[in-house]
Design a protein around this motif. Structure first.
Motif: not given
Ligand SMILES: [Zn+2]
Length: 235
Positions: A51-79
């Motif tokens: 739903d157009d939101i990129y969630y990070e579920i952190q190791g300890a369990g906290h859930v937040r939304q990634f910011t646009d500038q953050e970089q990640i090492p791996f993803a598999q995405l589609t429309h």
């Protein structure tokens, strides 16, 4: 016209080899789709996009939304624009292949999958932040957080990948979970769905974006037992 392309950022092979630095900004990969899965810089958490939101579920369990500038090492995405959807009940992760195959042969093509409903249980993990020098993934996950939640409503997002793409992606079913409150989730090892809705879209195109970073370019990607390691760590 439907968009049948999966955009994949880096490879599971590189991730298994310890290429954990963020290399793709969320603002960049968002062009590749708003539906999918991935992981955080330094394996600090799991990513689920829906739903157009990129969630990070952190190791300890906290859930937040990634910011646009953050970089990640791996993803598999589609429309995601499902070909079909149908109600399902009393199914496990192991049943997903037969549920999808009943709609048509998927052995040689990809599928994007969404499962939404009420789960008797969901068993999942989250990776935890890694210090440099990075170790191979199979060693890094000795510190993963595992959790099982019972009687929970939520959504699973992910992909079916044909066997021959093992190493580029995770062959078979690779799904991540987030609950309806958007407070719990992770990479799914197993589940029992009481009742819900399974939707899918067949995907015949895959575009692979390799990291333009020295960490990747100079990495030693030779792993003898890659198939075993992927099954052990992602299964
Ligand atoms: Zn995962």
């Amino acid at each position: 016209m439907k968009n049948r392309t999966i955009n994949q950022y880096s490879t599971i092979h590189a991730l298994m080899s310890g290429v954990f630095d963020g290399a793709f900004a969320i603002s960049e990969i968002s062009h590749g789709g708003s539906f999918g899965i991935g992981c955080s810089h330094a394996l600090a958490g799991e990513m689920i996009a829906l739903d157009d939101i990129y969630y990070e579920i952190q190791g300890a369990g906290h859930v937040r939304q990634f910011t646009d500038q953050e970089q990640i090492p791996f993803a598999q995405l589609t429309h995601f624009n499902p070909d079909d959807q149908f109600p399902v009940s009393d199914i496990s992760k192991a049943d997903l292949y037969s549920q999808l195959s009943a709609q048509g042969n998927i052995d040689n093509i990809f599928a994007a999958i969404r499962i939404e409903g009420y789960f008797e249980h969901v068993w999942f993990r989250r990776t935890n932040y890694q210090q440099k020098p990075y170790r191979p993934f199979v060693e890094a996950i000795t510190e993963q957080s595992e959790e099982t939640l019972y009687d929970i409503s939520g959504v699973m997002v992910g992909f079916w990948t044909p066997e021959i793409f093992q190493g580029i992606s995770v062959a078979g079913i690779h799904i991540h979970f987030i609950d309806d409150s958007r407070k719990h989730g992770g990479h799914v090892f197993g589940f029992k769905l009481k009742n819900g809705l399974l939707s899918y879209e067949l995907k015949q195109d895959i575009k692979i974006h390799l990291p333009n970073k020295d960490e990747y370019i100079n990495a030693d990607l030779k792993i003898d037992n890659l198939d075993d390691i992927i099954r052990k760590t992602e299964g």
